[in-house]
Write a protein that holds these residues in place. Structure first.
Motif, PDB file in Angstrom:
ATOM      1  N   GLY A 319       0.705  -0.959  -0.074  1.00  9.48           N
ATOM      2  CA  GLY A 319      -0.078  -0.063   0.132  1.00  9.48           C
ATOM      3  C   GLY A 319       0.854   1.420   0.071  1.00  9.48           C
ATOM      4  N   ASN A 320       1.875   1.532  -1.066  1.00  9.81           N
ATOM      5  CA  ASN A 320       2.739   2.538  -0.861  1.00  9.81           C
ATOM      6  C   ASN A 320       2.309   3.941  -1.224  1.00  9.81           C
ATOM      7  N   SER A 321       1.072   3.902  -1.573  1.00 10.26           N
ATOM      8  CA  SER A 321       0.464   5.277  -1.677  1.00 10.26           C
ATOM      9  C   SER A 321       0.009   5.986  -0.403  1.00 10.26           C
ATOM     10  N   LEU A 322       0.517   5.352   0.512  1.00  8.63           N
ATOM     11  CA  LEU A 322       0.144   5.778   1.808  1.00  8.63           C
ATOM     12  C   LEU A 322       1.617   5.142   2.618  1.00  8.63           C
ATOM     13  N   VAL A 323       2.231   6.237   3.112  1.00  6.79           N
ATOM     14  CA  VAL A 323       3.464   6.250   4.004  1.00  6.79           C
ATOM     15  C   VAL A 323       3.209   6.154   5.435  1.00  6.79           C
ATOM     16  N   THR A 324       3.366   5.102   6.170  1.00  5.91           N
ATOM     17  CA  THR A 324       3.228   5.128   7.762  1.00  5.91           C
ATOM     18  C   THR A 324       4.417   4.712   8.398  1.00  5.91           C
ATOM     19  N   GLY A 325       4.613   5.222   9.526  1.00  2.75           N
ATOM     20  CA  GLY A 325       5.629   4.722  10.500  1.00  2.75           C
ATOM     21  C   GLY A 325       6.028   5.514  11.698  1.00  2.75           C
ATOM     22  N   TRP A 326       6.887   5.273  12.393  1.00  2.56           N
ATOM     23  CA  TRP A 326       7.099   5.929  13.581  1.00  2.56           C
ATOM     24  C   TRP A 326       8.409   6.708  13.719  1.00  2.56           C
ATOM     25  N   VAL A 343      -3.823   8.852  -4.455  1.00  2.79           N
ATOM     26  CA  VAL A 343      -5.299   8.300  -4.391  1.00  2.79           C
ATOM     27  C   VAL A 343      -4.721   7.063  -3.122  1.00  2.79           C
ATOM     28  N   LEU A 344      -5.966   6.836  -2.461  1.00  2.65           N
ATOM     29  CA  LEU A 344      -5.908   5.814  -1.462  1.00  2.65           C
ATOM     30  C   LEU A 344      -6.807   4.521  -1.917  1.00  2.65           C
ATOM     31  N   PHE A 345      -6.077   3.424  -2.293  1.00  2.00           N
ATOM     32  CA  PHE A 345      -6.470   1.873  -2.645  1.00  2.00           C
ATOM     33  C   PHE A 345      -6.998   1.279  -1.363  1.00  2.00           C
ATOM     34  N   SER A 346      -7.535   0.029  -1.800  1.00  2.30           N
ATOM     35  CA  SER A 346      -7.813  -1.083  -0.540  1.00  2.30           C
ATOM     36  C   SER A 346      -6.628  -1.359   0.231  1.00  2.30           C
ATOM     37  N   GLU A 347      -5.396  -1.547  -0.112  1.00  2.82           N
ATOM     38  CA  GLU A 347      -4.255  -1.818   0.604  1.00  2.82           C
ATOM     39  C   GLU A 347      -4.060  -0.698   1.306  1.00  2.82           C
ATOM     40  N   GLU A 348      -3.969   0.717   1.071  1.00  7.45           N
ATOM     41  CA  GLU A 348      -3.605   1.574   1.889  1.00  7.45           C
ATOM     42  C   GLU A 348      -4.725   1.743   2.880  1.00  7.45           C
ATOM     43  N   SER A 349      -5.957   1.514   2.635  1.00  6.24           N
ATOM     44  CA  SER A 349      -7.066   1.463   3.726  1.00  6.24           C
ATOM     45  C   SER A 349      -6.757   0.651   4.685  1.00  6.24           C
ATOM     46  N   GLN A 350      -6.388  -0.797   4.351  1.00  6.79           N
ATOM     47  CA  GLN A 350      -6.231  -1.699   5.372  1.00  6.79           C
ATOM     48  C   GLN A 350      -4.821  -1.652   6.231  1.00  6.79           C
ATOM     49  N   LYS A 351      -3.814  -0.858   5.428  1.00 10.30           N
ATOM     50  CA  LYS A 351      -2.760  -0.721   6.077  1.00 10.30           C
ATOM     51  C   LYS A 351      -2.862   0.580   7.146  1.00 10.30           C
ATOM     52  N   ALA A 352      -3.633   1.579   6.993  1.00  8.47           N
ATOM     53  CA  ALA A 352      -3.791   2.461   7.791  1.00  8.47           C
ATOM     54  C   ALA A 352      -4.736   1.949   9.054  1.00  8.47           C
ATOM     55  N   THR A 353      -5.676   1.295   8.861  1.00 10.07           N
ATOM     56  CA  THR A 353      -6.566   0.526   9.708  1.00 10.07           C
ATOM     57  C   THR A 353      -5.597  -0.145  10.843  1.00 10.07           C
ATOM     58  N   GLN A 354      -4.662  -1.007  10.378  1.00 12.03           N
ATOM     59  CA  GLN A 354      -3.875  -1.683  11.199  1.00 12.03           C
ATOM     60  C   GLN A 354      -2.966  -0.808  11.984  1.00 12.03           C
ATOM     61  N   PHE A 355      -2.337   0.241  11.400  1.00 10.62           N
ATOM     62  CA  PHE A 355      -1.197   1.139  12.075  1.00 10.62           C
ATOM     63  C   PHE A 355      -2.006   2.044  13.063  1.00 10.62           C
ATOM     64  N   ILE A 356      -3.308   2.335  12.769  1.00  7.43           N
ATOM     65  CA  ILE A 356      -4.152   2.998  13.902  1.00  7.43           C
ATOM     66  C   ILE A 356      -4.230   2.322  15.112  1.00  7.43           C
ATOM     67  N   GLN A 357      -4.723   1.149  14.761  1.00  3.90           N
ATOM     68  CA  GLN A 357      -4.915   0.101  15.841  1.00  3.90           C
ATOM     69  C   GLN A 357      -3.405   0.031  16.978  1.00  3.90           C
ATOM     70  N   LEU A 358      -2.398  -0.149  16.167  1.00  2.71           N
ATOM     71  CA  LEU A 358      -1.146  -0.333  16.628  1.00  2.71           C
ATOM     72  C   LEU A 358      -0.924   1.041  17.621  1.00  2.71           C
ATOM     73  N   HIS A 389     -13.252  -1.357   2.687  1.00  2.00           N
ATOM     74  CA  HIS A 389     -11.739  -1.002   3.177  1.00  2.00           C
ATOM     75  C   HIS A 389     -11.794   0.513   3.453  1.00  2.00           C
ATOM     76  N   GLY A 390     -12.253   1.413   2.596  1.00  2.00           N
ATOM     77  CA  GLY A 390     -12.332   2.756   3.036  1.00  2.00           C
ATOM     78  C   GLY A 390     -13.165   3.065   4.672  1.00  2.00           C
ATOM     79  N   ALA A 391     -14.032   2.181   4.647  1.00  2.00           N
ATOM     80  CA  ALA A 391     -15.015   2.175   5.865  1.00  2.00           C
ATOM     81  C   ALA A 391     -14.137   1.755   6.972  1.00  2.00           C
TER      82      ALA A 391
END
Length: 532
Positions: A319-326, A343-358, A389-391
């Motif tokens: 999901g490299n259209s969204l950069v996440t990290g610490w 653009v946010l795709f399904s992969e970026e949405s799922q990646k963001a969801t997991q990262f926010i949970q972490l 996935h966006g939801a």
């Protein structure tokens, strides 16, 4: 350490062009800031000074600790409206006797400091920030009350001001009113509902109804001093806790009150030892393209904002259209979500969801760096589940309880604005760069959608479509949406907390994070149902 490697070439033509465009936008913003600083204009500023009084910003400058910064919020409130830029009030976060406080100062050079609809919205936003971040509130009062011709927009929502003061006191967060002049009608409840009240002798006037209203209502003859003067309230009514001899004395007393708060932050302290970014923040001027359709690497921004340019990227190959990290900012640990290619795709949405949970598992605040055109559309992406996935991502953002800070760097369109914690998703702070734009979609796309709908409607009626009218319509719509997408328009509407110089991003984030840590920082494991 995982120090980011910058690929920016400051001598490249593209960088120079971007830098020049950003500096031009900054000049425009500075011009509008100057209008806010001049208050009611030279005539009314001069008249106020002739009375021996300090201006709102001068009062703030004396109140806060020497050489400490002041994070002014919403300085362009009311931009583009019939009211003076600034909304007749100055608000922001300043350090008083080592305590971060929300300061709300009426500007008496603008209609005597009367509250107008934009000033009210600005003050209510300041109160919201103060409550959520557990900041003591200091009102620097000099106001004739509501701007009466606009009372229909002020009276009912304005009651929230006093509601907020009493809630703050109940939550053991102190409130202080320093009264420098009139505080009449509803404004009398500002000191009336504050924990501490200081009034300036022979200047402060606090009454529910002034002499003319009392005369009309009861037939009683009275004067300002006996009805609501500082001496009377200090000696007879007991409303004033302290009687100051002049404005400087009131500010001195105000500082001594704060010194006795015995204030402690509830959030964890920052790391004591840290270094600044490895790369020069000055280079942020040339990172964002003038044409927001051209993508840029947000890691170039991160490298110039975080401590030591040190960034541990999470899921870099997915999901490299969204950069996440610490990373850390001024010693405070943060998680960062930054749009890479819009653009946010399904992969970026799922990646963001997991990262926010972490981040919630580790009680780590989140910083959202916006440059998104929204979630991807099209048959293939719908079939792959982009809606659910966006939801998921929006669910995670909505229910996350760690503090969020958003910075709009470039585009922030459509539901992508929501997923990246836009204004409606309650970020603790939201700032914009002069390059930012935000709307339901880009101007060309929106005009194009309207054109397609109009064409189909005409075809359905069996009519010939007027191409000349279509071209004129598209041009008008594009111009309207472009104007309504610009940061000064959005800042005027209080959809952000201020437009900031990109070079100040690290400082503004640091001050915001420090303010946030007055309250407890705690994540959650309770989210809504994630549609799989």
């Amino acid at each position: 350490m995982t120090v980011l490697k910058s690929m920016v070439d400051t001598s490249a033509e593209e960088f120079v062009t971007n830098r020049d465009a950003m500096l031009s936008k900054l000049d425009e913003v500075e011009g509008e800031h100057a209008k806010a600083i001049e208050g009611g204009g030279a005539k009314y500023v001069a008249r106020h000074k002739e009375r021996g009084k300090l201006l709102a910003r001068e009062r703030i400058e004396l109140l806060i600790d020497e050489d400490s910064p002041f994070l002014e919020l919403s300085p362009l409130a009311a931009w583009g409206s019939e009211y003076r830029v600034g909304g007749s009030v100055v608000v922001g976060i300043g350090v008083v006797e080592g305590v971060e406080c929300m300061l709300i100062a009426n500007d008496p050079t603008v209609k005597g400091g009367a509250t107008n609809p934009w000033g009210l919205k600005k003050s209510l936003r300041a109160a919201e920030i103060a409550e959520r971040n557990r900041l003591p509130v200091i009102h620097l009062v000099e106001s004739g009350g509501a701007d009466l011709p606009a009372q229909k927009e002020i009276f009912i929502p304005g009651g929230r001001t006093f509601h907020n003061l009493t809630r703050s006191s109940a939550q053991r967060v102190p409130t202080v009113s320093l009264v420098f002049g009139s505080s009449t009608a509803g404004g009398a409840y500002l000191p009336g509902m504050s924990d501490y009240v200081v009034m300036v002798a022979e200047q402060a006037k606090v009454f529910l109804g002034g002499p003319p209203l009392v005369k009309m209502a009861t037939g009683e003859e009275s004067d300002d001093e006996s009805l609501g003067g500082a001496e009377m309230h200090a000696r007879s009514s007991g409303l004033a806790d302290f009687l100051a001899v002049d404005e400087e004395d009131a500010i001195r007393i105000g500082r001594s009150i704060v010194r006795r708060f015995n204030w402690d932050k509830l959030g964890p302290e920052p790391r004591r030892e840290y270094t600044g970014p490895y790369y020069d923040p000055e280079e942020l001027l040339g990172v964002v393209p003038n044409d927001l359709k051209v993508p840029f690497d947000p890691k170039e921004v991160i490298a110039r904002v975080v401590d030591g340019s040190d960034f541990d990227e999470f899921k870099p190959l997915y999901g490299n259209s969204l950069v996440t990290g610490w990373a850390d900012i001024h010693g405070y640990p943060v998680g960062i979500l930054a749009n890479a290619r819009g653009v946010l795709f399904s992969e970026e949405s799922q990646k963001a969801t997991q990262f926010i949970q972490l981040a919630n598992q580790t009680d780590t605040p989140l910083v959202f760096l916006h440059n998104t055109t929204g979630y991807m559309v099209g048959k293939e992406y719908e079939q792959l589940g982009i809606i659910k996935h966006g939801a998921m991502m929006i669910n995670a953002v909505s229910n996350s309880t760690v503090p969020h800070i958003s910075v709009l760097m470039g585009a922030s369109y459509g539901a992508g604005h929501y997923g990246m914690c836009g204004r409606a998703y309650d970020p603790r702070f939201l700032f914009a760069w002069p390059s930012a734009k935000s709307a339901v979609m880009g101007p060309q796309q929106l005009a194009g959608v309207l054109s397609i709908v109009a064409r189909e409607s005409a075809a359905g009626r069996g009519e010939t479509y007027d191409e000349d009218n279509d071209a004129a319509m598209r041009q008008a719509v594009e111009q309207q949406i472009e104007a309504e997408s610009l940061p000064m328009f959005l800042s005027g509407m209080l959809y952000d907390d201020g437009i900031i110089d990109p070079r100040d991003t690290r400082t503004v984030l640091g001050m915001s994070l420090s303010s946030i840590h007055n309250a407890e920082v705690r994540g959650t494991d309770r989210f809504g149902v994630f549609r799989m």
